[in-house]
Design a protein around this motif. Structure first.
Motif, mmCIF file in Angstrom:
data_model
loop_
_atom_site.group_PDB
_atom_site.id
_atom_site.type_symbol
_atom_site.label_atom_id
_atom_site.label_comp_id
_atom_site.label_asym_id
_atom_site.label_seq_id
_atom_site.Cartn_x
_atom_site.Cartn_y
_atom_site.Cartn_z
ATOM 1 N N SER A 10 0.801 -1.234 0.000
ATOM 2 C CA SER A 10 0.000 0.000 0.000
ATOM 3 C C SER A 10 0.831 1.281 0.000
ATOM 4 C CB SER A 10 -0.989 0.030 1.175
ATOM 5 O OG SER A 10 -1.930 -1.005 1.035
ATOM 6 N N GLY A 11 1.952 1.228 -0.663
ATOM 7 C CA GLY A 11 2.726 2.433 -0.971
ATOM 8 C C GLY A 11 3.078 3.286 0.233
ATOM 9 N N ILE A 12 2.810 4.594 0.136
ATOM 10 C CA ILE A 12 3.248 5.520 1.188
ATOM 11 C C ILE A 12 2.375 5.427 2.433
ATOM 12 C CG2 ILE A 12 4.266 7.077 -0.517
ATOM 13 C CD1 ILE A 12 1.983 9.049 0.063
ATOM 14 N N ARG A 13 1.328 4.587 2.418
ATOM 15 C CA ARG A 13 0.615 4.305 3.673
ATOM 16 C C ARG A 13 1.533 3.522 4.606
ATOM 17 N NH1 ARG A 13 -4.775 3.851 4.372
ATOM 18 N NH2 ARG A 13 -4.528 1.776 5.239
ATOM 19 N N GLY A 64 7.022 11.862 3.625
ATOM 20 C CA GLY A 64 5.741 12.081 2.950
ATOM 21 C C GLY A 64 4.736 11.026 3.375
ATOM 22 N N ARG A 65 3.467 11.430 3.484
ATOM 23 C CA ARG A 65 2.415 10.502 3.899
ATOM 24 C C ARG A 65 1.164 10.735 3.051
ATOM 25 N NH1 ARG A 65 2.271 10.450 10.390
ATOM 26 N NH2 ARG A 65 0.665 12.007 10.023
ATOM 27 N N SER A 66 0.226 9.813 3.161
ATOM 28 C CA SER A 66 -1.013 9.954 2.383
ATOM 29 C C SER A 66 -1.733 11.241 2.733
ATOM 30 C CB SER A 66 -1.938 8.764 2.648
ATOM 31 O OG SER A 66 -1.334 7.581 2.251
ATOM 32 N N ASP A 68 -0.755 14.474 4.282
ATOM 33 C CA ASP A 68 0.425 15.224 4.715
ATOM 34 C C ASP A 68 0.120 16.116 5.896
ATOM 35 O OD1 ASP A 68 2.113 14.267 2.699
ATOM 36 O OD2 ASP A 68 1.243 15.663 1.261
ATOM 37 N N LYS A 74 6.823 17.260 1.318
ATOM 38 C CA LYS A 74 5.883 16.667 0.361
ATOM 39 C C LYS A 74 6.605 16.459 -0.974
ATOM 40 C CE LYS A 74 2.039 19.265 2.417
ATOM 41 N NZ LYS A 74 2.866 19.752 3.545
#
Lengths: 107, 349
Positions: A10-13, A64-66, A68, A74
């Motif tokens: 789930s990527g940047i999660r 970076g997060r889902s 921000d 970012k």
């Protein structure tokens, strides 16, 4: 979506983007890529898929997060931090530095 | 006698008994082993595959810690061109990253062929540049070698599909060899432009769609890309489980390309310098999901066993055990994923 929920990081999660970077940059198979990223972050490989834990770690390192946080890195800013922490070159970061004149004269 | 709900290869629901499922698993395994000359799954693996297929619950998931990562083909186009949501593609990248939880995504053009992209690449690179400024995850650029586009009247070379029925074998072969040169030049050109736009990688998608010459074009392009841009990742995705011999005599590094199955395709991708190999196993719509997934896992296990680079198995509609259905049902999609990762040892999807 079914793949992401059922079987993917789930990527940047979590740390999915970081693990994928190691596959793409260094041809690492999944276990080796997870181990590399985990070692760099000081966690166990199994922790990399824990969205709660990784949210804290991503915030700490500015990855970076889902969703921000205000005043947090970012996009390309986050990738500067990722490249430094993982010890890899990220093409867009290198280009940004060159085009902004940041790699001239040791700046 | 209790029955379990599963599906056929076209997505239609079907009830099967335990005995029927076990029988189809065995037949699927044996079909792959026979065609690919690869080892069969063990009884323990076939028993676990049966468990996965018959697990209660609409969807299933991999064991905690066994999650893999995902790449895509025409990933950002799914929202824009395919779902027809009016959205600029770099925005679709952010939706994929922040909303859909993708580990990476590729940007592609509607035509999704390097020949078509070459002429408009100056309008493609700004999309990549914007995506790279705003996205955190890796963003690749993807397209197909699509060798057929180089044939007349749209392209410069003779059409081998017209020459072959006329028994003009040598002319058909010469046309394919010429098309390879054009395709490699176009792919490497686009890759260079995308490298200068900040791309994290190039996805050579569906290599072999036009047969062994198409596959060769992907390999030679990979070689040249890695020579010119060593830091640019390359994902080499296959078109099918078996490379068709439209030419029949082409070789790469001493290996005849026609007739190769995934466990041998991946070794050529490695030699060419690819960072990720996209394995494909085709779905037979007339057979059941248990037959298709057993067959797919058998091919995949043989492929990952010999691969030194990560293998991302293709799990779109009609490949990787997934039914040939426009909207693949999530019950069998998630069961396919679990089987491919936990038994087939996939490094990604």
């Amino acid at each position: 979506m079914a793949h992401a929920v059922s079987s993917c990081m789930s990527g940047i999660r979590t740390a999915g983007d970081l693990v994928l970077r190691m596959q793409l940059a260094k041809s690492m198979k999944i276990d080796a890529a997870k181990q590399y990223v985990a070692d760099k972050l000081g966690v166990k490989p199994i922790d990399l898929s824990d969205s709660d834990l990784m949210a804290e770690i991503r915030a700490k390192h500015g990855f970076g997060r889902s969703f921000d946080l205000n005043k947090s890195p970012k996009g390309i800013e986050a990738k500067f931090n990722i490249a430094r922490k993982l010890g890899i070159k990220i093409n867009s970061v290198e280009l940004f530095m060159a085009r902004a004149g940041l790699n001239k004269g040791g700046a | 006698m209790s029955e379990f709900f599963t599906r056929m290869g076209d997505g239609a629901g079907v009830y099967m008994t335990a005995e029927e499922i076990r029988e189809d698993i065995l037949k699927g395994v044996k079909d792959a082993a026979d065609r690919g000359k690869v080892p069969e799954l063990t009884q323990e693996e076939m028993d676990y595959l049966y468990q996965i297929i018959t697990m209660p619950g609409n969807i299933v998931g991999v064991e905690r810690g066994r999650e893999v990562v995902s790449t895509s083909d025409s990933g950002s186009c799914k929202i824009t061109y395919h779902a027809n949501i009016a959205m600029e593609r770099s925005m679709a990248v952010l939706v994929s990253e922040k909303v859909l939880g993708a580990d990476s995504v590729d940007i592609g053009n509607m035509d999704y062929s390097y020949k078509a992209v070459k002429q408009i690449v100056h309008n493609e690179t700004p999309v990549m540049e914007l995506a790279q400024l705003n996205a955190v995850m890796p963003v690749l650029y993807g397209s197909m070698p699509n060798l057929g586009l180089y044939t007349k009247p749209d392209g410069p070379v003779e059409n081998w599909s017209e020459l072959l029925p006329l028994a003009k074998i040598s002319e058909a072969r010469a046309a394919q060899e010429e098309a390879v040169e054009h395709a490699v030049r176009d792919i490497v050109f686009v890759a260079g432009e995308m490298y200068e736009a900040g791309a994290d990688g190039i996805n050579l998608d569906t290599c072999g769609a036009s047969g062994d010459a198409d596959f060769l074009a992907g390999l030679l392009a990979t070689e040249k890309i890695k020579e010119k841009y060593p830091d640019l990742g390359v994902e080499f995705g296959a078109a099918g489980e078996f490379v068709l011999g439209m030419h029949g005599k082409l070789e790469y590094d001493g290996t005849k390309i026609a007739g190769l199955y995934p466990h041998k395709q991946v070794k050529l991708a490695e030699k060419a310098g690819a960072n990720i190999f996209g394995a494909v196993v085709n779905t037979n719509t007339n057979m059941s999901f248990p037959w298709n997934i057993a067959r797919t896992v058998t091919f995949l296990k043989a492929c990952t066993a010999v691969a030194t680079i990560p293998v991302h198995v293709n799990v779109g509609m009609g490949v990787g055990g997934i039914p040939m259905s426009e909207i693949p049902p999530i019950d069998v999609v998630t069961r396919a994923d679990k089987a491919l990762i936990e038994i087939g040892k996939a490094d990604g999807l």
